[in-house]
Design a protein around this motif. Structure first.
Motif, PDB file in Angstrom:
ATOM      1  N   TRP A  91      80.637  23.850 110.345  1.00  0.00           N
ATOM      2  CA  TRP A  91      80.992  25.101 111.013  1.00  0.00           C
ATOM      3  C   TRP A  91      81.338  26.172 109.974  1.00  0.00           C
ATOM      4  O   TRP A  91      80.889  27.315 110.068  1.00  0.00           O
ATOM      5  CB  TRP A  91      82.153  24.860 111.969  1.00  0.00           C
ATOM      6  N   ALA A 114      90.447  16.806 106.547  1.00  0.00           N
ATOM      7  CA  ALA A 114      90.162  15.837 107.604  1.00  0.00           C
ATOM      8  C   ALA A 114      89.160  14.789 107.126  1.00  0.00           C
ATOM      9  O   ALA A 114      89.315  13.591 107.412  1.00  0.00           O
ATOM     10  CB  ALA A 114      89.632  16.557 108.848  1.00  0.00           C
ATOM     11  N   GLY A 158      88.582  21.179 107.128  1.00  0.00           N
ATOM     12  CA  GLY A 158      87.481  20.218 107.208  1.00  0.00           C
ATOM     13  C   GLY A 158      87.491  19.256 106.038  1.00  0.00           C
ATOM     14  O   GLY A 158      87.276  18.054 106.208  1.00  0.00           O
ATOM     15  N   TRP A 165      88.469  27.521 107.745  1.00  0.00           N
ATOM     16  CA  TRP A 165      88.093  26.188 108.210  1.00  0.00           C
ATOM     17  C   TRP A 165      87.734  25.238 107.072  1.00  0.00           C
ATOM     18  O   TRP A 165      87.791  24.024 107.237  1.00  0.00           O
ATOM     19  CB  TRP A 165      86.920  26.271 109.192  1.00  0.00           C
ATOM     20  N   GLY A 200      86.254   8.668 113.171  1.00  0.00           N
ATOM     21  CA  GLY A 200      86.383   9.843 114.046  1.00  0.00           C
ATOM     22  C   GLY A 200      86.872  11.062 113.275  1.00  0.00           C
ATOM     23  O   GLY A 200      86.357  12.174 113.446  1.00  0.00           O
ATOM     24  N   LEU A 201      87.874  10.863 112.433  1.00  0.00           N
ATOM     25  CA  LEU A 201      88.401  11.968 111.640  1.00  0.00           C
ATOM     26  C   LEU A 201      87.370  12.456 110.620  1.00  0.00           C
ATOM     27  O   LEU A 201      87.260  13.660 110.362  1.00  0.00           O
ATOM     28  CB  LEU A 201      89.690  11.535 110.945  1.00  0.00           C
ATOM     29  N   LEU A 245      82.164  18.074 110.859  1.00  0.00           N
ATOM     30  CA  LEU A 245      81.792  19.154 111.771  1.00  0.00           C
ATOM     31  C   LEU A 245      82.479  20.457 111.399  1.00  0.00           C
ATOM     32  O   LEU A 245      81.874  21.543 111.472  1.00  0.00           O
ATOM     33  CB  LEU A 245      82.117  18.774 113.214  1.00  0.00           C
ATOM     34  N   MET A 246      83.751  20.380 111.001  1.00  0.00           N
ATOM     35  CA  MET A 246      84.452  21.594 110.575  1.00  0.00           C
ATOM     36  C   MET A 246      83.830  22.163 109.300  1.00  0.00           C
ATOM     37  O   MET A 246      83.729  23.379 109.145  1.00  0.00           O
ATOM     38  CB  MET A 246      85.940  21.316 110.367  1.00  0.00           C
ATOM     39  N   PHE A 256      84.900  14.550 112.549  1.00  0.00           N
ATOM     40  CA  PHE A 256      85.529  15.827 112.891  1.00  0.00           C
ATOM     41  C   PHE A 256      85.597  16.737 111.655  1.00  0.00           C
ATOM     42  O   PHE A 256      85.295  17.935 111.737  1.00  0.00           O
ATOM     43  CB  PHE A 256      86.930  15.585 113.473  1.00  0.00           C
TER      44      PHE A 256
END
Length: 118
Positions: A63, A20, A17, A13, A52-53, A59-60, A56
């Protein structure tokens, strides 16, 4: 390695991430550069899409960090209950001392045999 699956998942990930988030920042930059001065940036589709990207991607990344830290915590807890010989450094130190003791015993035997011959 205790939990190789979590580590592999975290490393999977991480680049997505990062990509992105970087692409999101690039889109936000396009939105800022195309907006007239004093305009509302949230009205720009470039800026909104980039934001938004970016969220995202962030968040990745979080994570991925969470998976990695859970793996490290699991290894630390497993290491407490496990035998200390599992550590490569501990094994190397024990090997060094056992070899040193063996050589001292050999030297001592040689010294005794020389003393008997005299």
């Amino acid at each position: 390695m205790g939990d190789r699956g979590r580590y592999d998942s975290a490393m999977f990930w991480l680049p997505f991430g990062t990509a992105a988030a970087v692409i999101g920042l690039a889109l936000m930059t396009i939105g800022v550069s195309r907006s007239p001065s004093g305009a509302n940036l949230l009205a720009s589709p470039w800026f909104d899409g980039g934001l938004g990207l970016l969220v995202f991607g962030g968040l990745m990344l979080v994570w991925s960090l969470g998976l990695y830290l859970r793996r490290r915590r699991g290894e630390a807890q497993a290491g407490r209950g496990a035998d200390a010989a599992e550590s490569p450094m501990t094994e190397a130190i024990k090997g060094y001392y056992s070899e040193r003791d063996r050589l001292f015993k050999m030297w001592d035997r040689q010294q005794r045999s020389r003393a008997r011959k005299k």
